[in-house]
Scaffold this active site. Structure first.
Site, mmCIF file in Angstrom:
data_model
loop_
_atom_site.group_PDB
_atom_site.id
_atom_site.type_symbol
_atom_site.label_atom_id
_atom_site.label_comp_id
_atom_site.label_asym_id
_atom_site.label_seq_id
_atom_site.Cartn_x
_atom_site.Cartn_y
_atom_site.Cartn_z
ATOM 1 N N HIS A 116 35.449 44.416 36.212
ATOM 2 C CA HIS A 116 36.717 44.728 35.578
ATOM 3 C C HIS A 116 36.423 45.221 34.162
ATOM 4 C CE1 HIS A 116 39.094 41.666 38.267
ATOM 5 N NE2 HIS A 116 38.417 42.568 38.974
ATOM 6 N N HIS A 125 30.000 41.726 42.691
ATOM 7 C CA HIS A 125 31.146 41.686 41.781
ATOM 8 C C HIS A 125 30.797 40.822 40.580
ATOM 9 C CE1 HIS A 125 35.185 41.441 40.219
ATOM 10 N NE2 HIS A 125 35.722 42.015 41.276
ATOM 11 N N HIS A 148 38.710 48.361 47.393
ATOM 12 C CA HIS A 148 39.217 47.034 47.736
ATOM 13 C C HIS A 148 40.534 47.226 48.477
ATOM 14 C CE1 HIS A 148 37.024 44.881 44.174
ATOM 15 N NE2 HIS A 148 36.246 45.047 45.231
ATOM 16 N N ASP A 166 48.990 41.469 39.391
ATOM 17 C CA ASP A 166 47.804 41.414 40.249
ATOM 18 C C ASP A 166 47.968 40.261 41.225
ATOM 19 O OD1 ASP A 166 45.323 41.474 41.412
ATOM 20 O OD2 ASP A 166 44.186 41.066 39.594
ATOM 21 N N HIS A 175 47.539 39.663 45.166
ATOM 22 C CA HIS A 175 47.083 40.176 46.454
ATOM 23 C C HIS A 175 47.823 39.511 47.613
ATOM 24 C CE1 HIS A 175 42.886 41.459 44.752
ATOM 25 N NE2 HIS A 175 43.889 41.864 44.003
ATOM 26 N N GLU A 220 36.336 48.970 38.105
ATOM 27 C CA GLU A 220 37.434 48.674 39.016
ATOM 28 C C GLU A 220 38.757 49.097 38.386
ATOM 29 O OE1 GLU A 220 39.503 44.997 41.491
ATOM 30 O OE2 GLU A 220 37.431 44.826 40.810
ATOM 31 N N ARG A 256 34.153 32.092 37.304
ATOM 32 C CA ARG A 256 34.797 31.545 36.107
ATOM 33 C C ARG A 256 33.785 30.976 35.118
ATOM 34 N NH1 ARG A 256 39.679 33.894 36.197
ATOM 35 N NH2 ARG A 256 40.668 33.659 38.239
ATOM 36 N N GLU A 273 39.928 41.734 49.963
ATOM 37 C CA GLU A 273 40.094 40.607 49.050
ATOM 38 C C GLU A 273 41.436 39.925 49.316
ATOM 39 O OE1 GLU A 273 37.655 41.861 45.047
ATOM 40 O OE2 GLU A 273 39.752 42.440 45.175
ATOM 41 N N TYR A 290 34.736 37.125 36.440
ATOM 42 C CA TYR A 290 35.975 37.474 35.744
ATOM 43 C C TYR A 290 35.864 37.236 34.237
ATOM 44 C CZ TYR A 290 38.160 37.463 40.384
ATOM 45 O OH TYR A 290 38.484 37.726 41.683
ATOM 46 N N ASP A 333 41.188 49.608 43.861
ATOM 47 C CA ASP A 333 41.817 48.458 44.503
ATOM 48 C C ASP A 333 43.255 48.846 44.831
ATOM 49 O OD1 ASP A 333 43.552 45.996 44.506
ATOM 50 O OD2 ASP A 333 41.618 44.992 44.264
ATOM 51 N N HIS A 345 45.970 46.880 43.009
ATOM 52 C CA HIS A 345 45.964 47.189 41.575
ATOM 53 C C HIS A 345 46.608 48.535 41.281
ATOM 54 C CE1 HIS A 345 42.268 44.390 40.721
ATOM 55 N NE2 HIS A 345 43.325 43.740 41.166
#
Length: 280
Positions: free
Chosen positions: A108, A68, A212, A225, A227, A143, A38, A257, A71, A177, A180
């Site tokens: 992403h 990764h 993923h 989204d 999970h 992704e 973040r 994830e 975000y 993913d 996703h």
């Protein structure tokens, strides 16, 4: 063939520690954030720690690791400042990965936030063409997304459009993913073969470099989204058994994830997937 499977792990205590955690739960790879997911700062690399990870990976026969991006990285943003951060963070991450035993970098694609996917894709490819270098050892993975809001990358055609716009196409790949793409409208639970055929025709299975594995808390084609643990969502355990044992997928690295309270909780899912893969 040994299944390459691991969770997402924190590297706050170092890469070697993350590797030890992976081994403790039966994993032979792991995914990690290159920096605060973040935020924007990346922790300086410790050469001793990196070498410790490298040795551990060799001893325990690890598969490829997956880095990764944060975000906050949005190459498709209408904000020039946001795109500038994406450009700088991406460039820094690619340079750092040359010092690590990790050559897969997932991100992403971003959200266009109103100006349209065509413009967003153009900005994504512009930045990729600035950042990618002919001599890099890292493959950059787009992704596949769920399609919430103005996300780019929920359709295979959008992923292909980005790849087609990159000059150094050989450095590009895709990470699928399961949550996703199921949420985006690709039914990997009931029509796995058809989804893979579609992906192969549009993008090319040779570009699929990682997956993923996540169940979905929401129904098919919900464009959410959310999970879930394997078998506790809309896909069900059978879908994941089929995925890890599929001839076109079983040699790919898989990354969990799923929402877990602690690292040890991933062990059950890893054991289940290994047993499922061993039956074929």
């Amino acid at each position: 063939m040994t299944l390459i499977i691991g969770p997402h792990l924190s590297i706050a205590k170092g890469f070697k520690k993350a590797g030890q955690e992976a081994v403790s739960i039966g994993a032979n790879t792991f995914q990690f954030f290159t920096r605060n997911p973040r935020g924007g700062n990346a922790k300086a690399l410790d050469p001793v720690d990196v070498e410790g990870l490298r040795q551990m990976m060799e001893v325990h026969h690890f598969g490829p690791l997956l880095a990764h991006a944060p975000y906050t990285l949005n190459m498709a943003s209408a904000s020039a400042a946001t795109r500038d951060f994406a450009r700088r963070a991406f460039t820094e991450d690619l340079a750092r990965l040359e010092e690590l035993p990790c050559h897969l970098y997932n991100f992403h694609p971003g959200s266009h936030v109103g100006q349209g996917s065509e413009q967003g894709i153009q900005w994504i490819t512009d930045i990729l063409n600035e950042c990618l270098q002919p001599e890099q050892s890292t493959t950059v993975l787009l992704e596949a997304m769920s399609g919430k809001g103005s996300e780019i990358g929920s359709r295979f055609e959008e992923l292909r459009a980005i790849i087609d716009g990159v000059t150094l196409e050989k450095h590009m790949g895709v990470c699928l993913d399961t949550c996703h793409i199921f949420s985006a409208g690709y039914d990997v639970a009931a029509q796995l073969e058809a989804v893979l055929e579609d992906f192969d025709q549009v993008v090319g299975l040779h570009r699929l470099k990682a997956l993923h594995l996540n169940d979905s808390m929401t129904p098919f084609e919900s464009h959410k989204d959310r999970h879930a643990r394997l078998g506790e969502g809309s896909l069900g355990e059978g879908a994941f058994a089929a995925i890890v044992s599929h001839p076109a997928l079983r040699d790919k690295p898989f990354f969990l994830e799923t929402p877990q309270e602690k690292v040890a909780d991933y062990a059950r899912e890893i054991e289940f997937l290994r047993e499922a893969a061993a039956q074929f």
